[in-house]
Design an enzyme around this catalytic site. Sequence first.
Site, PDB file in Angstrom:
ATOM      1  N   LYS A 186      43.710  40.667  28.303  1.00 45.08           N
ATOM      2  CA  LYS A 186      42.887  40.813  29.506  1.00 45.08           C
ATOM      3  C   LYS A 186      42.923  42.273  29.932  1.00 45.08           C
ATOM      4  O   LYS A 186      43.992  42.818  30.218  1.00 45.08           O
ATOM      5  CB  LYS A 186      43.402  39.908  30.617  1.00 45.08           C
ATOM      6  CG  LYS A 186      42.678  40.133  31.943  1.00 45.08           C
ATOM      7  CD  LYS A 186      43.054  39.116  32.991  1.00 45.08           C
ATOM      8  CE  LYS A 186      42.438  39.484  34.323  1.00 45.08           C
ATOM      9  NZ  LYS A 186      42.734  38.507  35.374  1.00 45.08           N
ATOM     10  N   ARG A 199      44.448  47.593  39.176  1.00 43.38           N
ATOM     11  CA  ARG A 199      45.274  46.699  38.369  1.00 43.38           C
ATOM     12  C   ARG A 199      45.722  47.319  37.045  1.00 43.38           C
ATOM     13  O   ARG A 199      46.157  46.629  36.142  1.00 43.38           O
ATOM     14  CB  ARG A 199      44.513  45.412  38.073  1.00 43.38           C
ATOM     15  CG  ARG A 199      44.016  44.657  39.290  1.00 43.38           C
ATOM     16  CD  ARG A 199      43.931  43.166  38.991  1.00 43.38           C
ATOM     17  NE  ARG A 199      43.053  42.412  39.864  1.00 43.38           N
ATOM     18  CZ  ARG A 199      43.280  42.192  41.169  1.00 43.38           C
ATOM     19  NH1 ARG A 199      44.356  42.688  41.753  1.00 43.38           N
ATOM     20  NH2 ARG A 199      42.426  41.466  41.872  1.00 43.38           N
ATOM     21  N   LYS A 250      39.330  38.932  27.142  1.00 47.03           N
ATOM     22  CA  LYS A 250      38.546  39.046  28.381  1.00 47.03           C
ATOM     23  C   LYS A 250      38.455  40.495  28.804  1.00 47.03           C
ATOM     24  O   LYS A 250      39.490  41.159  28.852  1.00 47.03           O
ATOM     25  CB  LYS A 250      39.233  38.217  29.461  1.00 47.03           C
ATOM     26  CG  LYS A 250      38.603  38.329  30.832  1.00 47.03           C
ATOM     27  CD  LYS A 250      39.415  37.603  31.867  1.00 47.03           C
ATOM     28  CE  LYS A 250      38.844  37.890  33.227  1.00 47.03           C
ATOM     29  NZ  LYS A 250      39.692  37.512  34.301  1.00 47.03           N
ATOM     30  N   SER A 271      32.232  37.786  35.265  1.00 46.07           N
ATOM     31  CA  SER A 271      31.270  37.822  36.362  1.00 46.07           C
ATOM     32  C   SER A 271      30.279  38.981  36.261  1.00 46.07           C
ATOM     33  O   SER A 271      29.088  38.813  36.515  1.00 46.07           O
ATOM     34  CB  SER A 271      32.010  37.879  37.693  1.00 46.07           C
ATOM     35  OG  SER A 271      32.877  39.001  37.746  1.00 46.07           O
TER      36      SER A 271
HETATM   37  C1  PBG Z   1      42.514  36.604  38.530  1.00 48.60           C
HETATM   38  C2  PBG Z   1      41.264  36.626  37.731  1.00 48.60           C
HETATM   39  C3  PBG Z   1      40.207  37.544  37.730  1.00 48.60           C
HETATM   40  C4  PBG Z   1      39.233  37.041  36.872  1.00 48.60           C
HETATM   41  C5  PBG Z   1      39.725  35.860  36.351  1.00 48.60           C
HETATM   42  N1  PBG Z   1      40.974  35.616  36.863  1.00 48.60           N
HETATM   43  C6  PBG Z   1      40.021  38.794  38.527  1.00 48.60           C
HETATM   44  C7  PBG Z   1      40.842  39.983  38.234  1.00 48.60           C
HETATM   45  O1  PBG Z   1      41.691  39.991  37.356  1.00 48.60           O
HETATM   46  O2  PBG Z   1      40.667  40.934  38.981  1.00 48.60           O
HETATM   47  C8  PBG Z   1      37.895  37.668  36.603  1.00 48.60           C
HETATM   48  C9  PBG Z   1      36.833  36.746  36.134  1.00 48.60           C
HETATM   49  C10 PBG Z   1      35.451  37.281  36.224  1.00 48.60           C
HETATM   50  O3  PBG Z   1      35.193  38.467  36.507  1.00 48.60           O
HETATM   51  O4  PBG Z   1      34.542  36.473  36.007  1.00 48.60           O
HETATM   52  N2  PBG Z   1      43.418  37.623  38.221  1.00 48.60           N
END
Ligand code: PBG
Length: 342
Positions: free
Chosen positions: A210, A232, A263, A289
């Site tokens: 991720k 982050r 991801k 998203s």
């Molecule tokens: C929680 C999380 C996130 C997403 C999935 N789980 C946000 C992030 O890490 O800031 C993002 C999913 C998306 O953008 O569709 N940590």
Amino acid sequence: MTSAQQLLTHIEADSIPSAHRMRRLRRSDGLRRMVRETRLAPTDFIYPVFVTTGRGVREPIHSMPGQSRLSVDQLAQEAAELRSLDIPAILLFGIPDVKDAEGSGAWIGDGIIQQATRALKDAQPELIVVTDVCLCEYTDHGHCGVLADDGSVLNDASVELLARTALSQAEAGADVIAPSDMMDGRIGVIRQALDHGGFDDRTLLAYSAKFASAFYGPFRDAADSAPQFGDRRAYQMDPPNGREAMRAIARDLAEGADMVMVKPALAYLDLVREARQRFDAPLAAYNVSGEYAMLKAAAGNDWIDEERVVLETLTGIRRAGADMILTYHAKEAARWLARHAG
Ligand code: PBG
């Protein structure tokens, strides 16, 4: 004579070897279907949903046209729709009323995700409930773990709370637990906590690779989970690092992950392909998203053919090697696919 005709007189008609004539395979829809290498089906999809408090709430998410925040009482209807579309799984994100420094809303017994999970398992026991394990939607500072005095995110203390969260989600009936926090060692600790808690039958889907991506922007609006300070990058992966992604996947599998994820999807399809080649575990890709929002924005302006572009995108993620796609397009794509099949 035109120059094209002049040129043609110099080329023998049979100078293009018959064996090189690939268009024979593309002559008709029947032939194209017969030789199709990658198939996209509703059973490939996992549909993410944002769950909020209140009753009768269906609050549209501005930056994600077509998506809404739903209250728990709306989920039975959502579940029935997913089942009727042959989409096997739903992924839950919670938006709690109150947030605190530790993100206690993530693990309390009557937390929003726990309520949502119970409601869904009641309404549609066959629908697979996937729960996202993270603290960022529940902490008042918006980071994915708890903080040290200097504002950095503590690894081991966060892992303890994440394991608590996973356990409470399993108690509520979650089938698949999906840690997305990016702390080190969380998969092993969560696996142990589940096993000791009597939940050795629950599956772990690790957000292994991720990345610290700008494509999560609309999600953070939807979940109200943007960090209040900093970013982050000290826990999510650095986008240029592909080899490190493979190490993270190998590590998570060694710690007990049943399935792994890359991801976002589109800017990381090379890693989806590489993970497919290196590992045999079920592989998911998250069509996040921002990827959704880009297509919706272009389609909303009539700049692209939405149906074709969405199906082409999802097919590309499958062709790269993903078994499962987490996508906000799931329902519309399932409808389009059903129409093509019918
Ligand atoms: C929680 C999380 C996130 C997403 C999935 N789980 C946000 C992030 O890490 O800031 C993002 C999913 C998306 O953008 O569709 N940590």
